[in-house]
Design a protein around this motif. Sequence first.
Motif, PDB file in Angstrom:
ATOM      1  N   THR A   1       1.056  -1.654  -0.047  1.00  0.00           N
ATOM      2  CA  THR A   1      -0.053   0.017   0.241  1.00  0.00           C
ATOM      3  C   THR A   1       0.541   1.119  -0.140  1.00  0.00           C
ATOM      4  O   THR A   1       0.568   2.118  -0.804  1.00  0.00           O
ATOM      5  CB  THR A   1      -0.865   0.008   0.914  1.00  0.00           C
ATOM      6  OG1 THR A   1      -1.061  -1.429   1.806  1.00  0.00           O
ATOM      7  CG2 THR A   1      -1.702   0.757   1.048  1.00  0.00           C
TER       8      THR A   1
ATOM      9  N   ARG B   1      13.904  -0.728  -8.274  1.00  0.00           N
ATOM     10  CA  ARG B   1      13.311  -0.296  -7.635  1.00  0.00           C
ATOM     11  C   ARG B   1      12.876  -2.326  -7.649  1.00  0.00           C
ATOM     12  O   ARG B   1      13.005  -2.248  -8.789  1.00  0.00           O
ATOM     13  CB  ARG B   1      11.897   0.589  -8.170  1.00  0.00           C
ATOM     14  CG  ARG B   1      11.137  -0.033  -7.883  1.00  0.00           C
ATOM     15  CD  ARG B   1      10.890   0.995  -6.777  1.00  0.00           C
ATOM     16  NE  ARG B   1       8.950   1.067  -6.629  1.00  0.00           N
ATOM     17  CZ  ARG B   1       8.278   2.299  -6.542  1.00  0.00           C
ATOM     18  NH1 ARG B   1       8.497   3.240  -6.746  1.00  0.00           N
ATOM     19  NH2 ARG B   1       6.557   1.916  -5.795  1.00  0.00           N
TER      20      ARG B   1
ATOM     21  N   ASP C   1       9.895  -3.356  -6.302  1.00  0.00           N
ATOM     22  CA  ASP C   1       8.590  -3.685  -5.933  1.00  0.00           C
ATOM     23  C   ASP C   1       6.947  -4.438  -6.775  1.00  0.00           C
ATOM     24  O   ASP C   1       6.188  -4.811  -6.195  1.00  0.00           O
ATOM     25  CB  ASP C   1       7.693  -2.747  -4.464  1.00  0.00           C
ATOM     26  CG  ASP C   1       7.725  -1.611  -4.860  1.00  0.00           C
ATOM     27  OD1 ASP C   1       8.827  -0.848  -4.765  1.00  0.00           O
ATOM     28  OD2 ASP C   1       6.946  -1.007  -5.402  1.00  0.00           O
ATOM     29  N   GLN C   2       7.697  -4.111  -8.046  1.00  0.00           N
ATOM     30  CA  GLN C   2       6.731  -4.031  -8.827  1.00  0.00           C
ATOM     31  C   GLN C   2       6.697  -5.442  -9.821  1.00  0.00           C
ATOM     32  O   GLN C   2       6.546  -5.691 -10.582  1.00  0.00           O
ATOM     33  CB  GLN C   2       6.260  -2.975  -9.756  1.00  0.00           C
ATOM     34  CG  GLN C   2       5.497  -1.695  -9.096  1.00  0.00           C
ATOM     35  CD  GLN C   2       4.934  -0.278  -9.356  1.00  0.00           C
ATOM     36  OE1 GLN C   2       5.134  -0.404 -10.691  1.00  0.00           O
ATOM     37  NE2 GLN C   2       4.533   0.641  -8.631  1.00  0.00           N
TER      38      GLN C   2
ATOM     39  N   PRO D   1       0.233   7.372  -1.684  1.00  0.00           N
ATOM     40  CA  PRO D   1       0.716   6.511  -2.216  1.00  0.00           C
ATOM     41  C   PRO D   1       0.746   6.609  -3.553  1.00  0.00           C
ATOM     42  O   PRO D   1      -0.257   8.011  -3.760  1.00  0.00           O
ATOM     43  CB  PRO D   1      -1.167   6.347  -1.629  1.00  0.00           C
ATOM     44  CG  PRO D   1      -1.251   6.501  -0.022  1.00  0.00           C
ATOM     45  CD  PRO D   1       0.126   7.432  -0.474  1.00  0.00           C
ATOM     46  N   GLY D   2       0.855   5.749  -5.091  1.00  0.00           N
ATOM     47  CA  GLY D   2       1.012   6.428  -6.058  1.00  0.00           C
ATOM     48  C   GLY D   2       1.505   7.520  -6.079  1.00  0.00           C
ATOM     49  O   GLY D   2       1.324   7.615  -7.197  1.00  0.00           O
TER      50      GLY D   2
ATOM     51  N   GLU E   1       4.780   7.726  -6.327  1.00  0.00           N
ATOM     52  CA  GLU E   1       6.867   7.143  -6.374  1.00  0.00           C
ATOM     53  C   GLU E   1       7.206   7.031  -7.911  1.00  0.00           C
ATOM     54  O   GLU E   1       6.260   6.747  -8.327  1.00  0.00           O
ATOM     55  CB  GLU E   1       6.668   6.225  -5.799  1.00  0.00           C
ATOM     56  CG  GLU E   1       6.771   5.814  -4.246  1.00  0.00           C
ATOM     57  CD  GLU E   1       6.108   5.995  -3.324  1.00  0.00           C
ATOM     58  OE1 GLU E   1       5.876   6.069  -2.184  1.00  0.00           O
ATOM     59  OE2 GLU E   1       5.022   5.298  -3.489  1.00  0.00           O
ATOM     60  N   ALA E   2       8.067   7.835  -7.814  1.00  0.00           N
ATOM     61  CA  ALA E   2       8.347   7.633  -9.296  1.00  0.00           C
ATOM     62  C   ALA E   2      10.274   7.280  -9.233  1.00  0.00           C
ATOM     63  O   ALA E   2      10.443   7.377  -8.235  1.00  0.00           O
ATOM     64  CB  ALA E   2       8.921   9.527  -9.851  1.00  0.00           C
TER      65      ALA E   2
ATOM     66  N   VAL F   1      15.469  -6.492 -14.310  1.00  0.00           N
ATOM     67  CA  VAL F   1      13.645  -6.257 -13.743  1.00  0.00           C
ATOM     68  C   VAL F   1      14.249  -5.079 -13.408  1.00  0.00           C
ATOM     69  O   VAL F   1      13.259  -3.695 -13.559  1.00  0.00           O
ATOM     70  CB  VAL F   1      14.134  -6.679 -12.214  1.00  0.00           C
ATOM     71  CG1 VAL F   1      13.876  -5.846 -11.088  1.00  0.00           C
ATOM     72  CG2 VAL F   1      13.203  -7.584 -12.330  1.00  0.00           C
ATOM     73  N   GLY F   2      15.738  -4.602 -13.603  1.00  0.00           N
ATOM     74  CA  GLY F   2      16.057  -2.636 -12.994  1.00  0.00           C
ATOM     75  C   GLY F   2      15.240  -1.985 -14.746  1.00  0.00           C
ATOM     76  O   GLY F   2      13.747  -0.802 -14.646  1.00  0.00           O
TER      77      GLY F   2
ATOM     78  N   VAL G   1      11.335  -2.274 -14.901  1.00  0.00           N
ATOM     79  CA  VAL G   1       9.746  -1.587 -14.315  1.00  0.00           C
ATOM     80  C   VAL G   1       9.578  -0.363 -14.247  1.00  0.00           C
ATOM     81  O   VAL G   1       8.799   0.296 -14.594  1.00  0.00           O
ATOM     82  CB  VAL G   1      10.431  -1.736 -12.424  1.00  0.00           C
ATOM     83  CG1 VAL G   1       9.731  -1.147 -12.059  1.00  0.00           C
ATOM     84  CG2 VAL G   1      10.389  -3.135 -11.889  1.00  0.00           C
TER      85      VAL G   1
ATOM     86  N   GLU H   1       6.284   1.808 -15.812  1.00  0.00           N
ATOM     87  CA  GLU H   1       5.867   2.100 -14.729  1.00  0.00           C
ATOM     88  C   GLU H   1       4.301   2.667 -14.652  1.00  0.00           C
ATOM     89  O   GLU H   1       3.519   2.620 -13.852  1.00  0.00           O
ATOM     90  CB  GLU H   1       6.713   3.724 -14.217  1.00  0.00           C
ATOM     91  CG  GLU H   1       6.584   4.427 -13.061  1.00  0.00           C
ATOM     92  CD  GLU H   1       6.406   3.587 -11.801  1.00  0.00           C
ATOM     93  OE1 GLU H   1       7.522   2.249 -11.859  1.00  0.00           O
ATOM     94  OE2 GLU H   1       5.362   3.699 -10.587  1.00  0.00           O
TER      95      GLU H   1
ATOM     96  N   GLY I   1       1.929   1.249 -12.501  1.00  0.00           N
ATOM     97  CA  GLY I   1       1.656   2.075 -11.415  1.00  0.00           C
ATOM     98  C   GLY I   1      -0.066   1.919 -11.151  1.00  0.00           C
ATOM     99  O   GLY I   1      -0.078   1.307 -10.067  1.00  0.00           O
TER     100      GLY I   1
ATOM    101  N   HIS J   1      -0.423  -1.856 -10.405  1.00  0.00           N
ATOM    102  CA  HIS J   1      -0.301  -1.733  -8.756  1.00  0.00           C
ATOM    103  C   HIS J   1      -1.359  -1.632  -7.929  1.00  0.00           C
ATOM    104  O   HIS J   1      -2.210  -1.760  -7.244  1.00  0.00           O
ATOM    105  CB  HIS J   1       0.968  -1.102  -8.783  1.00  0.00           C
ATOM    106  CG  HIS J   1       0.949  -1.326  -7.142  1.00  0.00           C
ATOM    107  ND1 HIS J   1       1.949  -2.643  -6.454  1.00  0.00           N
ATOM    108  CD2 HIS J   1       1.220  -0.741  -6.568  1.00  0.00           C
ATOM    109  CE1 HIS J   1       2.092  -2.602  -5.292  1.00  0.00           C
ATOM    110  NE2 HIS J   1       1.815  -1.162  -4.811  1.00  0.00           N
ATOM    111  N   ARG J   2      -1.291  -0.454  -7.955  1.00  0.00           N
ATOM    112  CA  ARG J   2      -2.384   0.145  -6.790  1.00  0.00           C
ATOM    113  C   ARG J   2      -4.017  -0.523  -7.019  1.00  0.00           C
ATOM    114  O   ARG J   2      -5.089  -0.279  -6.174  1.00  0.00           O
ATOM    115  CB  ARG J   2      -3.493   1.508  -7.877  1.00  0.00           C
ATOM    116  CG  ARG J   2      -2.151   2.742  -7.427  1.00  0.00           C
ATOM    117  CD  ARG J   2      -1.570   2.813  -6.326  1.00  0.00           C
ATOM    118  NE  ARG J   2      -0.808   3.137  -5.804  1.00  0.00           N
ATOM    119  CZ  ARG J   2       0.586   2.774  -5.278  1.00  0.00           C
ATOM    120  NH1 ARG J   2       0.088   2.055  -4.116  1.00  0.00           N
ATOM    121  NH2 ARG J   2       1.415   3.025  -4.818  1.00  0.00           N
TER     122      ARG J   2
ATOM    123  N   GLU K   1      -3.800  -3.822  -5.512  1.00  0.00           N
ATOM    124  CA  GLU K   1      -3.389  -3.586  -3.336  1.00  0.00           C
ATOM    125  C   GLU K   1      -5.238  -3.562  -3.610  1.00  0.00           C
ATOM    126  O   GLU K   1      -5.440  -4.074  -1.962  1.00  0.00           O
ATOM    127  CB  GLU K   1      -3.336  -2.508  -3.371  1.00  0.00           C
ATOM    128  CG  GLU K   1      -2.739  -1.875  -2.021  1.00  0.00           C
ATOM    129  CD  GLU K   1      -3.174  -0.586  -1.710  1.00  0.00           C
ATOM    130  OE1 GLU K   1      -3.631   0.032  -1.899  1.00  0.00           O
ATOM    131  OE2 GLU K   1      -3.974  -1.105  -0.642  1.00  0.00           O
TER     132      GLU K   1
END
Lengths: 440, 306, 299
Positions: free
Chosen positions: A61, A71, A73-74, A433-434, A436-437, B7-8, B11, B15, B19, B22-23, B26
């Motif tokens: 979250t 990065r 986490d995705q 949230p939402g 992060e770049a 991976v690097g 992503v 993005e 993004g 991902h939201r 969640e």
Amino acid sequence: MRAQGFQTLELRGVGRRFGRHSALRGLNLSIQQGEFIALLGPSGCGKSTALNCLAGLVPLTWGSIWMDGERFDQVPCEKRGFGMVFQNYALFPHLTVRGNVAFGLRMRKLPKAEIRARTQEAIRTVRLLDQADKLPGQLSGGQQQRVAIARSIVLEPAVMLMDEPLSNLDAKLRLEMRTEIRQMHQALGLTTVYVTHDQEEALSLADRLVVLRDGLVQQIGTPEDLHHRPATWHVADFMGFRNLFRLKVDRRAEHGNTVTLRGNGLELDATAVGSLSAGDTVVVGIRPEDVVVEPPGNLSEPVGEPGSWARTGRAPTGTVLDARVQVVEFTGREFAVQVRIGDEVALHLRTPQRLVAGDPTRVQLPVHRMLAFPEEVESGSSPWVGAPTSHGRGTGSPKESEVGPGPGTGSGAGTGSGARPGSGEQPGSGARPGSEAVSQ
Amino acid sequence: MSVSTPVGSAVPEHEGAGGWRHRLAERGIDRQLWLLAPAVVFVVLLFLYPFFYGLQLSFQPNEGGPFSDYDRFFSDAYQRDTIGTTLKLSLPAALFNVLAAVPLAYRMRGRFRGKRLVTTVLVVPITLGTVLTAEGLLNYLGPAGWFNRILMDLHLVHEPVTLIHNYWGVFFSLVITGFPFAFLLILSYLSGIDPSLERAAATMGAGWWQRFRRITLPLLTPGLATTFCLTFVLAFSVFPSAILVGNPAGSTRVISIAAYQAAYEQYDYPYASAIAMVMGLVELAVIALVLLWRTTLFKGSTGGKG
Amino acid sequence: MAVTDTLAGSDVAGTADEPTAPRGKRRFVASPAAWLVWGVVVFFFVNLAALVGSVLVNSFARQWFGTWLPNGWTTKWYSQAWDSFGLLHVIVVTLQVSGLVVGISLLIGVPASFVLARRSFPGKSLVFFAFLLPIMMPPITYGIPLATVLYKYELAGTMTGVVLANLVPSVPFVILTMTPFVEQVDRRIEDAARMCGAGLTATFTRILAPLLLPGILAAGILVLVRTVAMFELTFLTAGPDSQTLVVALYYSMSAAGIRAQQSVDAMAVIYTSMMLVLLVIALRFVNPTQLVARVKEEQ
């Protein structure tokens, strides 16, 4: 990517909300290659959530996860290249031991010969070669656990995640498997994140521990740190400080950390953890095994006056108090005894002396073992000023501390349950949230 | 590890998409939910669309204003009474099935030899369906059937009892198909109740009636309400047996017959749709009442399953 | 045969339960309530057997008026029914329709049941309610509007129309039957598969499908039995060439007088035996209670 051989894995402000309940907030942690980290806390503290976030089974979250500056986490869970051992093992019931272990290699579409060789090797590592063609249902709990471990290590995971792997085993087997896990970690050098609610297990296995409570980090440190210098009374409670009571600061020594506390008909000396001043309410704690029972012969002498260090300048050793024995339990090597001190305050202690319920006795509470914590918990940063706050590898405590929840309203030996953090706020680390770049 | 690892690089590229995906993830929305898509499309196309099509059709009668078909149904006693006829058949039948099934299921809740045989035989009438049951009833309960012969040979009656082509024929048909259904359903609810609860009550000195009344029955009540609803749905939609073993022009002219006649004998689809809507509404009203009663009276009693 | 198998099974269970068995028996003898209960059950079964038996006897009867048993036996009604009702065609249609309904409802229902059992998402209860409605509503209520729609698209009277109509209660039924089976599979096993690098498809085909196989079999068999026995929806949507056996039976019954009662009964017996065969097959895979309830009986 299969992240073999990374240097650091960094969790920045990681948090997770389920519905309106924040299961985890503002977790900052940097994991070095080869480290063994234990996430420790009572059930519902967010430790499993943290592990699932790291595994990618649960989307974050808040916050982000970085691997060597990338990065992470995705990345979908199946592409992270992490291994996981589950509490209930989660073996595939329709596949044999061999099939279970080979499954991940098959998913990677490796050559058949390599799959066979690596599967065999992994099964040998966990010493199950003679059971290799059985189904999981035909194995004992300990054997199933080994299969689960083999299934993970065969993939040579970048990080090995273990979710209370020993909690379903009986006590004896748990000890054996603990040693085996430790040995395997030493032999294979796998970075491991290990979730448990058993402080003994965490202390014996981990290089560093992360203590969580209500989704918030309480303390991060080495086993020695946590054992000797708990940051809050919640951590102390978890680390075996069975005697916890609420008292008020009467006065503070001019030098050192010693404070004199009053309340419940007691007056005693303790070591302050963090800044305390007269009038503050504190939670003071001591482990049962640190309480000293005066030999029977000393009973006739008068009790030493608390605060005598102020006049004599002599380093205080401890407060001596009259007590009455209430409950005596024989535990094998010694007795677990409950006595009453002051205005009916229960004190647990351990002694080889044979005490009799109802008899008077006298106990000494050594000052350096008697820790006084502020009642309002400030989580995260260590209050042990001057003390080496752990983690030689230069990571650890979150940059921003968060004001923790107020303690439960119960008296004395509060377990801290029932206290809920203010729900639903943002995590402390400023993750939005939402937004992060990735700055790459 | 270098910046150019898969991976690097993967992503940041995604993005933007990652993004919002991902939201959504969640919040519990991700690719897996597509598995639900065929079923949703199906239920929309084959159930909701026809249903609402029928609903709007019912307001577009062949003649008159939007409500004239409903008006026609309720002002014509011959049509209107079908509601009462249906309820007079289905409510007693459903009630009888549930009430008769409870003591039997309670008796048989434990394990005993031949339990599987009993349950297997009970399944037979459910799977045979109403049409065959009707044929059997015509043969067996008819004036020259075995049942009447036995009664006459025993000198219980002097002339054959009329049990078919009237209310009772349909009622028996509903019991034959509905009772096993209710029994098996209640049995499965009963086996979901922890037997140690009753044993605990027994150790506190409760007799079998007290145990049933104070422990089992409250735990069973939600299950009973569900069973009643399902049995009632079966009985309420009675159609072939009302024609075959009943008196479809008189005492067993149920609402489905009215709807069927409007659609397939008069070819008046708006009117048939209107009757079908009334039928659905009455049924849902009864179910809603039962469920409401269940939630208000037995709040907090959780037991059985479901 | 399956029935005898399962009986043997329950015998084993009975002997395993030996210590409690004698106690049960003693209570049995003592209690009049037990006798009453068994009396009711036996009464029900005797009547049921007589009901089915009278159809069976009549179908073989040369002539049967006002006597206990017919005055002669014959099988001519079967050949007559077979020819005059075109039963071969009807049976083929029945099997085709049921097979299609089973296949399609499994394809649609199994993935949906998985999502509904496992996941929570906004609007889930609404979706669930929409799936529940076709089971709670009388078939006639939605069958008539559905038939109207099918007529509009010229699907009524065709086999496609019959299959579509029968899918309406079947898909929700698959979903409800499968749900406990899905819930039985530990969701950690899926997590474990993903941690082993298996994507969505691999998790489904390699892990979940084998584990859900018993549930899929059970759901398929139950839908088969229900579709063969489904009268209302088929009746409302079928044309002369797309009748299933149960609808053909209804027509022959309601047109009684044109044909001999025995001929109708012969057809009924053919239908019955078909259902019984299906039932025996079904009971190999599922518990009798499952035919009506989605609750799995605990052993």
